[in-house]
Design an enzyme around this catalytic site. Structure first.
Site, PDB file in Angstrom:
ATOM      1  CB  ALA A  86      -0.886   0.865 -11.635  1.00  0.00           C
ATOM      2  CG  ASP A  87       3.218   1.245  -6.925  1.00  0.00           C
ATOM      3  OD1 ASP A  87       4.097   0.565  -6.374  1.00  0.00           O
ATOM      4  OD2 ASP A  87       3.459   2.138  -7.740  1.00  0.00           O
ATOM      5  CB  SER A  88      -3.197   0.235  -6.039  1.00  0.00           C
ATOM      6  OG  SER A  88      -2.530  -0.243  -4.893  1.00  0.00           O
ATOM      7  CB  ALA A 138      -2.088   4.150  -6.318  1.00  0.00           C
TER       8      ALA A 138
END
Length: 350
Positions: A240-242, A250
């Site tokens: 996950a990027d966030s 995200a």
């Protein structure tokens, strides 16, 4: 110097991610790997930032490029006064840190830390370039060691001959998962969603799995339901990027729709990574809109008539209701209980 990239696939060995040497930063061009093994050579930190923006390197690769880019920025002003060097490095930290908006919170931690390293080096009359470079290597070692814990925890959710579906490219976690699987005698079968339009799943994740000897199959992004119906997939995973404190994640566009299908077919979905302390909820996630032309072509070859339009949001948001667990360096957490992750000491791995 002891390094934590032992036994990793080719593209996850430190020199093949991003590397500073002699006034240049060399970045493996993941946009064309493995068709070509080619490096983008940057002679200024601005070129490094542009390479990050242009997705020459992706997933966690920009974190390494950021540190190496800051070493290059220090080289650019090595003959200036201490005050001028710090002023320049602060500007460079902002330029590199905001090269990708969605992950700016993580990137700026890296670049700001490089400025602090520079301050200490200047106060002790040390080589600033070398200090930032060495700190970047230390950061890589921390991240690889931390993500090794994540990869090994995720591996325990799979049977010895398990079938795994991946999305996009989870960088270090993917590498450490496959390394641990090989060390532990797992005979995994890996299915990789191709991940349009940059094909990170097909080119990067599949390459890592194949490099370490696992049976690897690439599927197009619209084959997931068919895969779930015809193969016994034990687990779907992505990085996950966030990861927000309220359990939203995200990740590369398409992750949410695979999560919906996984839920429908009863396949557990485990997200891997470290929750973001500074992102409370989904409203804190900024979705980066990229050049729609990339959707209208594949590797530079147009697929449409000139008057056809496209849209390219880089990421989508998956809610906690579609996530079976978040695999961290401290164990597996419910996406509804990520606040408890922060009750323990927070890992520094950037």
């Amino acid at each position: 110097m002891e390094r934590a990239d032992y036994g990793m696939p080719f593209l996850l060995q430190y020199e093949n991610v991003a590397w500073y040497e002699d006034g240049k930063v060399r970045i493996l061009d993941r946009r064309i790997y493995p068709t070509e093994v080619s490096y983008v050579e940057c002679t200024s930190h601005i070129e490094v930032a542009q390479a990050i923006t242009d997705m020459v390197t992706q997933s966690a690769g920009p974190y390494t490029a950021a540190g190496m880019g800051m070493a290059l920025a220090a080289f650019e002003v090595r003959d200036k006064s201490a005050a001028q060097q710090l002023e320049y490095l602060n500007k460079a930290a902002h330029t590199i840190g905001y090269a990708r908006p969605t992950t700016a919170n993580r990137m700026t931690k890296i670049t700001s830390n490089c400025v602090e390293v520079a301050k200490i080096a200047l106060s002790q009359d040390q080589n600033v370039v070398l200090a930032i470079f060495n700190d970047t290597i230390d950061s890589l070692n921390r991240r690889y060691t931390t993500m090794d814990k994540v990869g090994r925890t995720l591996l325990r959710q799979l049977p010895k001959n398990g079938k795994l579906l991946t999305q996009c490219f989870g960088e270090t976690i993917i590498g450490t998962l496959f390394r641990a699987a090989r060390e532990s005698g797992y005979d995994l079968e890996v299915f990789c969603a191709e991940t349009r339009p940059y094909l990170q799943g097909a080119r990067l994740t599949a390459s890592c799995a194949a490099d370490l000897g696992f049976k690897t199959t690439v599927i197009t992004d619209n084959m997931v339901a068919y895969l779930f119906e015809t193969q016994h997939i034990d687990l779907f995973t992505s990085a996950a990027d966030s990861i927000t404190r309220d359990g939203h994640i995200a990740n590369k566009i398409g992750t949410n729709q695979i999560a919906i299908l996984a839920q429908t077919y009863g396949v557990p979905y485990f997200v891997t990574g470290i929750p973001d302390e500074d992102k409370k909820n989904r409203e804190a996630i900024k979705i980066e809109q990229r050049d729609p032309q990339l959707v209208l072509e594949c590797r530079g070859i147009p697929n449409t008539l000139p008057n056809v339009e496209g849209i390219y949001p880089s990421f989508d948001i998956t809610p906690p209701t579609r996530i079976s667990g978040v695999v961290t360096d401290k164990g597996i957490y419910s996406p509804f209980d990520l606040e408890s992750y922060f009750e323990k000491e927070i890992t520094r791995f950037y």
